[in-house]
Enzyme design. Structure first.
Site, PDB file in Angstrom:
ATOM      1  N   SER A 150       0.836  -1.196   0.000  1.00  0.00           N
ATOM      2  CA  SER A 150       0.000   0.000   0.000  1.00  0.00           C
ATOM      3  C   SER A 150       0.880   1.259   0.000  1.00  0.00           C
ATOM      4  O   SER A 150       1.650   1.463  -0.944  1.00  0.00           O
ATOM      5  CB  SER A 150      -0.962  -0.055   1.194  1.00  0.00           C
ATOM      6  OG  SER A 150      -1.985   0.889   1.053  1.00  0.00           O
ATOM      7  N   ASP A 226     -10.084  -5.478  -3.129  1.00  0.00           N
ATOM      8  CA  ASP A 226      -9.430  -4.472  -2.284  1.00  0.00           C
ATOM      9  C   ASP A 226     -10.330  -3.245  -2.177  1.00  0.00           C
ATOM     10  O   ASP A 226     -10.725  -2.651  -3.181  1.00  0.00           O
ATOM     11  CB  ASP A 226      -8.088  -4.108  -2.941  1.00  0.00           C
ATOM     12  CG  ASP A 226      -7.210  -3.247  -2.062  1.00  0.00           C
ATOM     13  OD1 ASP A 226      -7.741  -2.307  -1.414  1.00  0.00           O
ATOM     14  OD2 ASP A 226      -6.001  -3.497  -2.030  1.00  0.00           O
ATOM     15  N   HIS A 259      -7.391  -5.960   1.028  1.00  0.00           N
ATOM     16  CA  HIS A 259      -6.191  -5.148   1.268  1.00  0.00           C
ATOM     17  C   HIS A 259      -5.397  -5.633   2.483  1.00  0.00           C
ATOM     18  O   HIS A 259      -4.385  -5.031   2.839  1.00  0.00           O
ATOM     19  CB  HIS A 259      -6.632  -3.689   1.482  1.00  0.00           C
ATOM     20  CG  HIS A 259      -5.550  -2.669   1.268  1.00  0.00           C
ATOM     21  ND1 HIS A 259      -4.976  -2.445   0.039  1.00  0.00           N
ATOM     22  CD2 HIS A 259      -4.920  -1.817   2.125  1.00  0.00           C
ATOM     23  CE1 HIS A 259      -4.048  -1.497   0.154  1.00  0.00           C
ATOM     24  NE2 HIS A 259      -3.996  -1.093   1.413  1.00  0.00           N
TER      25      HIS A 259
END
Lengths: 283, 283
Positions: A150, A226, A259
């Site tokens: 991320s 995600d 995620h």
């Protein structure tokens, strides 16, 4: 450079340890973790640097990713860094939002007040931390790669694209590929780098990849479920440029994954094997 | 029985999910987690129950052990339970010590006030939770085994020894093998079961193993650097009795490992393969 060992645990025949040290670059005390595989008994081993995402520390990956098993098999040292400067003296987002300030350094060198005194994460990750590692651990400094998740995927990609001679390969899980085109990045860069957007592109993977003179192997995994895919991550922006400039990017859509670290744990073995293959090649 | 799904994440091609439900046995709301491997798409699969140690919840093992990878390969459902009743209405240790009360149910049915209303973890783990699992998930109730860590290792061993027809195999990481002969157990049993020690032995693996009429396969791993080895865990007490009665106990000293999840992660694959082999045999 002085550092203090805080913890050591045997795992998969190697040693997972944690340290703190006084960072000159960040003007504060920092923590980092290191996994030393059993192969360090026989000499220096290649190093993988891991950068965590928003709200992360040096510990998330250590506890949740399950990477030590494969690192022990392949003989990879894994260094995990914190995500921002830390301490009472370090300014934080006035609202203590998760996406700016503490836990959200975005791996840039801040140029604006009040951030620039401490928020120099780009220099910390690319210079001070590797120097500390190379001086104190059996790390082969000629063989290092970088990966992250991320915001840390953004960090890994930008750092590798700007330093293709320092890192042999780069990979990312669900990276922010273009901070200048997403709310997380715009909020952070506006404050760390100022309202003038011109300098922002120096920390934007899409721009940096379009300009890359040297192409190192790159791997990206992205979960299709995600929750940040559409609004923040936007991997298609990087895929389009990679296609234009014929960059060696391996990209995998992972059906049904989100995620979280459950996603990372599922594919971390692929990432370690990807880096190991490159790191084992003659330079 | 009513339950509510709180979370679901894809991991290694399966689904890691978390639920809450109102427990009749414990008179409170409880959480549990379930890993469903990809093979449940094809029908019922065998079930492994995991019991955590002191201070644990249903989530430690899910996040830290890295077991889903092997469970996905072998087709094992893993159910992880909480370590005590929970909620504002449940009495806790007056000093809120970590080793008694909330987070420390010791998998017994308390007989003393004020504990007996809620602290019925033995019945919860052996009856209510399996009934809930079997009614709501593709679990093959004829093929179940149990394992755990520390206090949860004690729970797994005692539950399996008392119910050798319900569980086909049992394993433990660093278990408390004789709570009646260690400070943790004595403190807890004194309060949950009363000052008369006669009933204590019904929850003591060393005693139960000495009396076992049916022998099911048992595996124990113990780190040699475990900080609780000498004072609390005392595996030699179980080894001596197992030798006397010729119990099929596989015991491994693990050199240099401590009491943490780094130890569990290193050897969880062995435990899953141990259980899987037994669960795949014709009954």
């Amino acid at each position: 450079m002085i550092m203090e060992k805080l913890a050591s645990n045997r795992i998969f025949g190697g040693e997972q340890c944690r340290y703190k040290h006084k960072s000159q670059t960040l003007s504060c005390e920092m923590h980092f973790s290191v996994y030393l595989p059993p192969q360090v008994q026989g000499g220096k081993q290649p190093v993988l640097y891991w950068l965590s995402g928003l709200t992360g520390t040096d510990e998330n990956f250590v506890i949740k990713a399950g990477a030590q098993r494969v690192a022990a098999e392949l003989g990879l040292i894994i260094v995990t860094a914190d995500t921002s400067p830390r301490g009472d003296e370090v300014p934080d987002d006035p609202d203590h939002d998760y996406d700016f300030g503490l836990g959200a350094g975005f791996y840039v060198n801040a140029t604006e007040e009040p951030w620039k005194e401490h928020y120099q994460m780009y220099d910390y990750i690319t210079k001070e931390l590797p120097a500390l590692i190379n001086a104190n651990f059996p790390a082969d400094e000629t063989r290092q790669s970088i990966f992250g998740h991320s915001m840390g995927g953004h960090g890994a990609l930008t750092i590798a694209l700007k330093n293709p001679d320092k890192y042999r390969s780069v990979s990312a899980f669900a990276p922010i590929v273009s901070p200048i085109k997403c709310p997380w990045g715009a909020k952070a860069f506006n404050q760390y780098l100022g309202e003038d957007m011109a300098p922002w592109k120096e920390y934007d993977s899409v721009y940096l990849l379009s300009q890359a003179k040297k192409h190192i192997p790159m791997l990206i995994d992205q979960g299709t479920e995600d929750e940040f895919l559409e609004n923040q991550l936007k991997p298609h922006l990087l895929l389009e440029v990679a296609d234009e400039v014929d960059y060696p990017l391996q990209y995998n859509d992972r059906e049904g994954y989100d995620h979280s670290y459950f996603f990372i744990a599922s594919f971390v073995e692929n990432h370690l094997r990807f880096h190991h293959k490159v790191l084992e090649e003659e330079s």
